[in-house]
Design an enzyme around this catalytic site. Structure first.
Site, PDB file in Angstrom:
ATOM      1  N   SER A  73       0.824  -1.223   0.000  1.00  0.00           N
ATOM      2  CA  SER A  73       0.000   0.000   0.000  1.00  0.00           C
ATOM      3  C   SER A  73       0.852   1.263   0.000  1.00  0.00           C
ATOM      4  CB  SER A  73      -0.922   0.001   1.221  1.00  0.00           C
ATOM      5  OG  SER A  73      -1.727  -1.152   1.238  1.00  0.00           O
ATOM      6  N   ASP A  94      13.689 -10.818  -2.913  1.00  0.00           N
ATOM      7  CA  ASP A  94      13.438 -10.856  -1.473  1.00  0.00           C
ATOM      8  C   ASP A  94      14.601 -10.167  -0.775  1.00  0.00           C
ATOM      9  OD1 ASP A  94      13.184 -11.707   1.270  1.00  0.00           O
ATOM     10  OD2 ASP A  94      11.927 -13.367   0.588  1.00  0.00           O
ATOM     11  N   LYS A 133       5.067   1.001  16.679  1.00  0.00           N
ATOM     12  CA  LYS A 133       5.293  -0.182  17.519  1.00  0.00           C
ATOM     13  C   LYS A 133       6.771  -0.385  17.865  1.00  0.00           C
ATOM     14  CE  LYS A 133       1.065  -2.340  15.939  1.00  0.00           C
ATOM     15  NZ  LYS A 133       0.571  -1.094  15.321  1.00  0.00           N
ATOM     16  N   TYR A 146       7.174  -7.923  16.371  1.00  0.00           N
ATOM     17  CA  TYR A 146       7.212  -6.995  15.229  1.00  0.00           C
ATOM     18  C   TYR A 146       7.859  -5.678  15.638  1.00  0.00           C
ATOM     19  CZ  TYR A 146       5.468  -3.569  11.865  1.00  0.00           C
ATOM     20  OH  TYR A 146       5.380  -2.533  10.957  1.00  0.00           O
ATOM     21  N   ASN A 206      -0.832   3.844  12.163  1.00  0.00           N
ATOM     22  CA  ASN A 206      -1.620   3.012  11.253  1.00  0.00           C
ATOM     23  C   ASN A 206      -2.087   3.850  10.072  1.00  0.00           C
ATOM     24  OD1 ASN A 206      -1.305   1.070  13.179  1.00  0.00           O
ATOM     25  ND2 ASN A 206      -3.420   1.075  13.877  1.00  0.00           N
ATOM     26  N   GLY A 261      -6.745   2.230   5.585  1.00  0.00           N
ATOM     27  CA  GLY A 261      -7.095   1.520   4.365  1.00  0.00           C
ATOM     28  C   GLY A 261      -6.017   0.687   3.719  1.00  0.00           C
ATOM     29  N   VAL A 280      -7.511  -2.434   9.768  1.00  0.00           N
ATOM     30  CA  VAL A 280      -8.693  -2.642  10.601  1.00  0.00           C
ATOM     31  C   VAL A 280      -9.970  -2.153   9.917  1.00  0.00           C
ATOM     32  CG1 VAL A 280      -8.456  -0.436  11.851  1.00  0.00           C
ATOM     33  CG2 VAL A 280      -9.557  -2.385  12.960  1.00  0.00           C
TER      34      VAL A 280
END
Length: 329
Positions: free
Chosen positions: A15, A61, A127, A135, A165, A168, A173
């Site tokens: 995103s 990766d 976080k 995480y 956060n 979308g 959430v």
């Protein structure tokens, strides 16, 4: 700054990456390399951006250093977005989270230095401030590696941004709640007191560009952002759905989950300054040449920490934010 430059975006089909590429193409770069391991997302994104000939898609990766070294050749800027991001996934598979989020970040650093990249911008998370889950620990370690890279003998500058956060994004959430309203007629919330920082994807990319343009290297940029109760978010989405008798079920806090997030901790507040009316800058505990001197005239923050449980949006303000993002009518 990006005109005629070559840019690598790790995790470029996510995103954040999608919106970043969308905004970068208008800045007339020489080439944008979209590096990710998701083949189907790359194919879909390639079709969407078909008119832009500056895009190059690379399957790879970040755990594979050789692939990163190859992808970083002749690159001017790296936006390092690739990560395992879901708290429960990282709790269940901590070794995989460490290999991607920590070792993968060191691989980005090594590849950038080897190929004499001008600047690397690392995307972190709230976080990482006083982490309580795996995480968060891996992202905090990624931050430390990025900051420390500025003291290595190289011509590359490294900077972090820390966000909350993003409204979308994949698996966010909002999508979960809307799906549960539609399919189950109820929403599950871990705790009625829970709060979170939220920002739009457009503001998230604005934060990236701010750090790219104005950072010296070694600092963490933090955007001031709105906070809300998760239960208020649920109620606004229920109201918008038009459905009646949608229940809110309390599920209990998951392993590693906090009631409130921090964008900087009590400890970090001692070395955090007001950058301008929209941004804070967290200065590192280690010495980076010229950095402390550059920020010496900036005003230290008068906050103990930056906590999502304070200055909460009203339900109307939250509704306006969701309308702005196109998530409700």
């Amino acid at each position: 700054m990006f005109h005629n430059k070559t840019i690598l975006v790790t995790g470029g089909t996510g995103s954040w990456g999608h919106e970043l590429v969308k905004q970068l193409v208008d800045k007339q770069p020489k080439e944008i390399r979209v590096f990710s391991r998701n083949e189907s997302s790359q194919v879909a994104m390639k079709r969407e951006f078909d008119q832009y000939k500056t895009l190059k898609f690379i399957i790879g990766d970040i755990k594979e250093k050789d692939a990163l070294i190859e992808a970083t050749k002749n690159v001017d800027f790296v936006f390092h977005l690739a990560a395992l991001k879901h708290v429960p996934v990282c709790e269940d598979q901590p070794l995989e989270a460490m290999k991607t989020n920590v070792i993968g970040t060191q691989n980005v650093i090594d590849a950038a230095i080897l190929n004499d990249v001008e600047k690397v911008i690392y995307i972190s998370t709230d976080k990482a401030a006083n982490p309580s889950n795996f995480y968060g620990f891996t992202k905090a370690m990624g931050e430390r590696l990025i900051i420390h890279a500025n003291v290595l003998k190289s011509n590359t500058t490294f900077v972090c941004v820390r966000g909350g956060n993003v409204l979308g994004t994949n698996g966010s959430v909002i999508h979960v709640f809307k799906n549960h309203i539609e399919e189950k007629g109820k929403i599950g919330i871990t705790d009625m007191r829970m709060t979170r920082f939220f920002l739009t994807i457009q503001d998230a990319i604005k934060l990236l560009f701010k750090a790219t343009y104005e950072s010296k290297g070694g600092e963490i940029f933090v955007m001031k952002m709105p906070t809300c109760k998760i239960v208020d978010l649920a109620k606004v989405l229920i109201e918008d759905s038009g459905k009646e008798n949608v229940d809110i079920e309390v599920l209990g806090i998951r392993p590693g989950e906090k009631l409130h997030e921090l964008l900087f901790s009590d400890y970090e507040s001692q070395s955090t300054v007001y950058f301008d009316h929209e941004y804070f800058v967290i200065l590192p505990a280690i010495t980076v040449d010229g950095l402390q001197e550059y920020y010496a005239s900036f005003k230290p923050v008068d906050l103990e920490n930056y906590n999502s449980g304070e200055n909460l949006m009203s339900r109307q303000e939250l509704k306006t934010l969701l309308q702005k993002g196109g998530f409700i009518s």
